[in-house]
Design a protein around this motif. Structure first.
Motif, short mmCIF file in Angstrom:
data_model
loop_
_atom_site.label_atom_id
_atom_site.label_comp_id
_atom_site.label_asym_id
_atom_site.label_seq_id
_atom_site.Cartn_x
_atom_site.Cartn_y
_atom_site.Cartn_z
N ILE A 1 0.85 -1.18 0.00
CA ILE A 1 0.00 0.00 0.00
C ILE A 1 0.89 1.24 0.00
N CYS A 2 0.42 2.30 -0.65
CA CYS A 2 1.16 3.56 -0.66
C CYS A 2 0.82 4.33 0.61
N LEU A 3 1.84 4.53 1.44
CA LEU A 3 1.65 5.20 2.72
C LEU A 3 1.63 6.72 2.57
N GLY A 4 2.50 7.25 1.71
CA GLY A 4 2.59 8.69 1.58
C GLY A 4 3.52 9.09 0.46
N ALA A 5 3.82 10.39 0.40
CA ALA A 5 4.65 10.94 -0.66
C ALA A 5 5.63 11.93 -0.07
N ILE A 6 6.76 12.07 -0.77
CA ILE A 6 7.74 13.10 -0.45
C ILE A 6 7.87 13.96 -1.69
N GLY A 7 7.38 15.17 -1.65
CA GLY A 7 7.36 15.99 -2.85
C GLY A 7 6.43 15.38 -3.90
N ILE A 8 6.78 15.58 -5.17
CA ILE A 8 5.94 15.06 -6.24
C ILE A 8 6.58 13.88 -6.97
N ARG A 9 7.81 13.52 -6.61
CA ARG A 9 8.53 12.47 -7.34
C ARG A 9 8.74 11.21 -6.53
N THR A 10 8.43 11.21 -5.24
CA THR A 10 8.79 10.08 -4.38
C THR A 10 7.56 9.53 -3.68
N LYS A 11 7.41 8.21 -3.74
CA LYS A 11 6.34 7.51 -3.04
C LYS A 11 6.94 6.62 -1.95
N VAL A 12 6.23 6.49 -0.83
CA VAL A 12 6.62 5.61 0.25
C VAL A 12 5.54 4.54 0.39
N ARG A 13 5.95 3.28 0.31
CA ARG A 13 5.00 2.17 0.37
C ARG A 13 5.34 1.23 1.53
N LEU A 14 4.33 0.49 1.96
CA LEU A 14 4.51 -0.57 2.95
C LEU A 14 4.27 -1.91 2.27
N PHE A 15 5.14 -2.89 2.55
CA PHE A 15 5.00 -4.24 1.98
C PHE A 15 4.79 -5.23 3.11
N PHE A 16 3.81 -6.12 2.91
CA PHE A 16 3.43 -7.10 3.92
C PHE A 16 3.55 -8.51 3.33
N PRO A 17 4.75 -9.09 3.35
CA PRO A 17 4.94 -10.41 2.72
C PRO A 17 4.09 -11.50 3.36
N ARG A 18 3.73 -11.36 4.64
CA ARG A 18 2.98 -12.43 5.30
C ARG A 18 1.49 -12.41 4.93
N LEU A 19 1.09 -11.43 4.16
CA LEU A 19 -0.27 -11.46 3.60
C LEU A 19 -0.33 -12.26 2.30
N SER A 20 0.83 -12.66 1.80
CA SER A 20 0.86 -13.42 0.54
C SER A 20 0.38 -14.84 0.78
N ASN A 21 -0.45 -15.31 -0.12
CA ASN A 21 -0.85 -16.72 -0.10
C ASN A 21 -1.32 -17.09 -1.50
N PRO A 22 -1.29 -18.37 -1.84
CA PRO A 22 -1.64 -18.79 -3.21
C PRO A 22 -3.04 -18.41 -3.65
N ASP A 23 -3.97 -18.25 -2.69
CA ASP A 23 -5.35 -17.95 -3.05
C ASP A 23 -5.59 -16.46 -3.26
N LEU B 1 19.54 12.54 -3.30
CA LEU B 1 19.00 11.88 -2.12
C LEU B 1 18.95 12.82 -0.93
N SER B 2 18.75 14.10 -1.19
CA SER B 2 18.76 15.08 -0.11
C SER B 2 17.60 14.93 0.85
N ASP B 3 16.54 14.21 0.45
CA ASP B 3 15.39 13.99 1.33
C ASP B 3 15.60 12.80 2.26
N PHE B 4 16.75 12.11 2.13
CA PHE B 4 16.98 10.88 2.90
C PHE B 4 18.25 11.01 3.74
N TYR B 5 18.37 10.11 4.71
CA TYR B 5 19.62 10.00 5.49
C TYR B 5 20.62 9.23 4.64
#
Length: 789
Positions: free
Chosen positions: A92-114, A230-234
């Motif tokens: 899911i897309c959690l948020g944005a940094i400016g207009i060029r950068t997206k921040v997403r969350l990944f949940f591998p344990r929600l994966s299943n064959p069905d 990468l000025s928006d990042f550490y």
């Protein structure tokens, strides 16, 4: 010639050999290095810029397309991490940094064959919002959480617009606390939901290459450009992360020229930029994941995209492409460029999209150079050092160079051939237009047009189409073969499509005058399942839609047939006309309309004077006369019982809204009518016609006739007679009569209707060969007979 490369008059088959334009030194080549994109997968959120959070995520921002590399993720407790393509993991897309950068969350344990979709379910989004985002925001930023709805349903209600769509707004979060926010959100979600274990943050920055260009051999500038990107990042934290990647690009350009990659140089390019052994590079080139992107339908020129699926590889993805696609680049329906559908190709003689594309190519030949680019997706720690150069020897071996005008003119020639062929098809009789051979050619033209600026489609329907429109070969080792031969092809001795003469030239077609509708020869046609891909429905539905036998579809009605204006006529388009000289001496100050502006009334109930009340009376009368001229033609109808016949009046509705008295002074009736019946009026008849159009004061109202009550000018005339002194009306009628006598023709007005169309022996029909219904008009008694030219 433009579609098949064959001159049928001279019986010559032309071949295209673009490699004759191979790169030859010396040339004034500009080589620029840049950083185009950034990708990171981390357990924390290494962001120091303000983060704009989405209370409601836009499903478009959910990652569904491949990133061309795999990331280790944890799917089960007690099991080692598995490398997986991120776009196959629920996210899911959690948020944005400016207009060029997206921040997403990944949940591998929600994966299943069905699970069939990587989009989170409503319950999962609700849990993320109510058990994750809101509690963390209350702890870290209690002063801003008051701007957040109290639950997920409330957030949906606030975001939902009137028509049920959503407005995906954002809420800012202070950059100084973003890193802490990431840790707190991860801990809170893992505490609440088992499926949040192994969660990863992804940051994706795209499309920034123009902002971070530098010379290839300047390492200091390269590192400064990377830090700036990468000025928006550490930055230091990212350098220690194992799954952070940057797209490093080289762009080669020369003013006035188009640079293109050679198809036979892909392996050399891959080996040069990845340091892979030659056998390994050759193996990757032949893999299913490698793609060849032919340029402008020329098989000797193409870009390529090659994933490098080697664990812990420094470079994970390589691509070579050119910038001529920038003119039409647009993400739409899984495609990355503008395209035309088979349905659009059938709906107009010349599809507007193709004409716009022609204009774009035509302008580009004088203004748009084409640069050649290579990009590697490399680990961040090595990004400012590797790759560091593009050697001259590689330019000689991998590039072709064309004058800019020649390059774009090649596309113009192909596009012109496609447009003209589609026009011939769409102008032809429906019985021939909607045959399997003609529609196969239409699908082929659509495929060719889209392949001029994008990678030619090679899906299952496109492969079926290629077998029907391209030359076939039984030599499975020939260059330019478009379908990789399988064992069943060999066993059946199947002919497979290939490019025989250097370009995607079609095989034999039948054109006018042999056939009224251009088509493929009756050898192969596309299958019924392919019709749905190209035209949106199968063959029978398509034929019944565009060429039904039980009814006439509205889409088939010619544009020369103007829909009859059944209701009140539309207002004449000249809003502020200059007063006609004929009315210059008219002076009359109309009494003000009723008004009530008492302060005790609510503002919206006050009856104020309307704007424009001070309009000179001469302009008011001029508008009324213009409205008369327009209304008469707005009410001219169509042939009854023949919806395919053009309207009696040639003018479009827009043109009818702009006419003045000049149209009634035209002696060539063919300029106005498709067909007409005329006679010269007697002076008394001409005066009677005027009295019907402008009844004098005191005329008793007639039983409701046709046309008249729905003409704006006629109702305005009744109001003028009611509200204006009789002597002013008499003066206006005198002025109108003076203009009316100068007209050449006018409809023959009847007591019960304005226009009649029945055959009448008292009238002369034009054109002389016409024997059916046509509008009745009368000619001014003092004027000569009309012309028909």
């Amino acid at each position: 010639l433009g579609l098949s490369g064959k001159d049928i008059k001279e019986n010559i088959q032309y071949s295209i050999e673009p490699t004759r334009n191979r790169f030859r030194a010396p040339r004034e080549v500009t080589v620029v290095r840049d950083y185009d994109s950034f990708l990171s997968f981390t357990e924390s959120l290494p962001v120091k810029a303000d983060l704009f959070l989405y209370p409601i995520n836009n499903p478009i921002d959910t990652l569904r397309s491949s990133l061309h590399f795999k990331v280790p993720m944890s799917f089960r407790d007690g099991q080692p991490e598995s490398r997986v393509s991120p776009h196959r993991v629920p996210n899911i897309c959690l948020g944005a940094i400016g207009i060029r950068t997206k921040v997403r969350l990944f949940f591998p344990r929600l994966s299943n064959p069905d699970r069939t979709d990587v989009e989170l379910t409503f319950e999962e989004k609700k849990g993320l919002y109510e058990k994750g985002l809101l509690p963390v925001l209350r702890d870290l930023s209690p002063d801003t959480v008051t701007n957040w709805p109290v639950n997920y349903e409330g957030a949906q209600t606030r975001a939902r617009k009137a028509r049920g769509l959503y407005q995906y707004g954002t809420r800012p979060f202070q950059g100084a606390r973003v890193k802490r926010f990431g840790w707190a959100l991860a801990d809170k979600l893992k505490e609440e939901f088992p499926w949040a274990e192994g969660m990863l943050f992804m940051c994706q920055m795209q499309g920034v290459k123009e902002a971070h260009q530098h010379l290839p051999d300047d390492l200091d500038r390269a590192e400064d450009a990377l830090k700036n990107a990468l000025s928006d990042f550490y930055y230091e934290d990212l350098m220690e992360e194992p799954h952070c990647y940057v797209d490093v690009g080289f762009e080669l350009a020369e003013p006035g020229y188009a640079y293109q990659w050679r198809t036979d140089a892909h392996c050399q390019l891959l080996q040069e930029f990845t340091d892979l052994p030659l056998p390994r590079a050759q193996t990757l080139m032949k893999s299913r994941d490698a793609t060849t992107d032919y340029s402008s339908g020329l098989i000797q020129l193409s870009g390529c995209r090659i994933p490098i699926p080697t664990p812990d590889a420094t470079i994970v993805y390589f691509q070579a492409y050119t910038t001529d696609k920038a003119l039409i680049q647009q993400k739409d329906g899984g495609r990355h460029g503008l395209s035309i559908t088979g349905k659009a190709a059938l709906e107009a003689e010349e599809p507007p999209y193709l004409n716009r594309l022609y204009d774009l190519y035509f302008d580009a030949k004088d203004n748009h150079d084409c640069a050649a680019r290579v990009e590697v997706r490399i680990k961040l720690a090595d990004a400012y050092m590797e790759p560091a150069d593009f050697p001259l020897r590689l330019m000689r071996d991998s590039l072709c160079v064309f004058p800019r005008v020649d390059w774009w003119q090649w596309r113009l020639v192909r596009l012109t051939s496609i447009i003209r062929t589609l026009k011939l098809q769409n102008q032809g009789p429906p019985d021939l237009r909607f045959t399997s051979t003609a529609l196969t050619l239409t699908a082929g033209l659509v495929w060719l047009a889209n392949g001029l600026h994008s990678r030619p489609d090679d899906g299952s329907a496109a492969r079926d189409l290629m077998c029907a429109i391209l030359p076939l070969t039984h030599d499975y080792d020939v260059d330019g073969i478009q379908i990789v031969p399988r064992q069943h092809h060999v066993d059946n001795n199947d002919g497979l499509p290939f490019c025989a003469h250097g370009a995607f030239f079609l095989r034999d077609m039948v054109f006018p005058p042999i056939a009224d509708v251009p088509r493929m020869t009756r050898t192969h046609v596309i299958s019924h399942t392919s019709y749905k891909f190209f035209f949106g429905c199968d063959f029978n539905v398509l034929r019944n839609k565009f060429n039904p036998t039980a009814y006439i579809p509205r889409s088939s009605i010619p544009r020369t047939r103007v829909r009859t204006q059944k209701g009140m006529s539309k207002r004449h388009r000249a809003d502020n006309p200059d007063p006609s000289p004929a009315f210059a001496t008219l002076e009359y100050e109309a009494p003000p309309p009723p008004q009530d502006t008492g302060e005790d009334l609510p503002f919206d109930e006050r009856l104020d004077l309307p704007p424009g009340l001070e309009e000179p009376f001469a302009i008011t009368v001029t508008k009324h006369w213009n409205q008369f001229c327009s209304d008469v033609l707005q009410k001219c109808g169509n042939m009854k019982g023949n919806p395919m016949s053009p309207s009696h009046c040639r003018l479009s509705m827009h043109e009818r809204l702009l006419v003045t008295e000049e149209i009634y002074r035209e002696t060539n009736l063919a300029a106005i009518f498709t067909r007409v019946q005329w006679k010269r009026a007697h002076p008394v008849e001409w005066r009677e016609a005027f009295d019907k159009f402008f009844p004098p004061p005191g005329t008793p109202p007639r039983l409701q006739p046709q046309n008249y009550p729905n003409m704006t000018y006629w109702m305005q005339w009744a109001d003028m007679k009611r509200d204006t002194p009789a002597h002013i009306i008499d003066e206006i009628r005198t002025k109108y009569w003076g203009l009316f006598k100068q007209l050449y023709w006018i409809p023959k007005p009847y007591a019960d209707r304005l226009w009649k169309y029945t055959e009448d022996s008292g009238f002369v029909t034009l054109p002389s060969t016409w024997r059916l219904a046509a509008p009745h008009v009368i000619i001014n008694p003092g004027k000569p007979a009309p012309t028909w030219e």
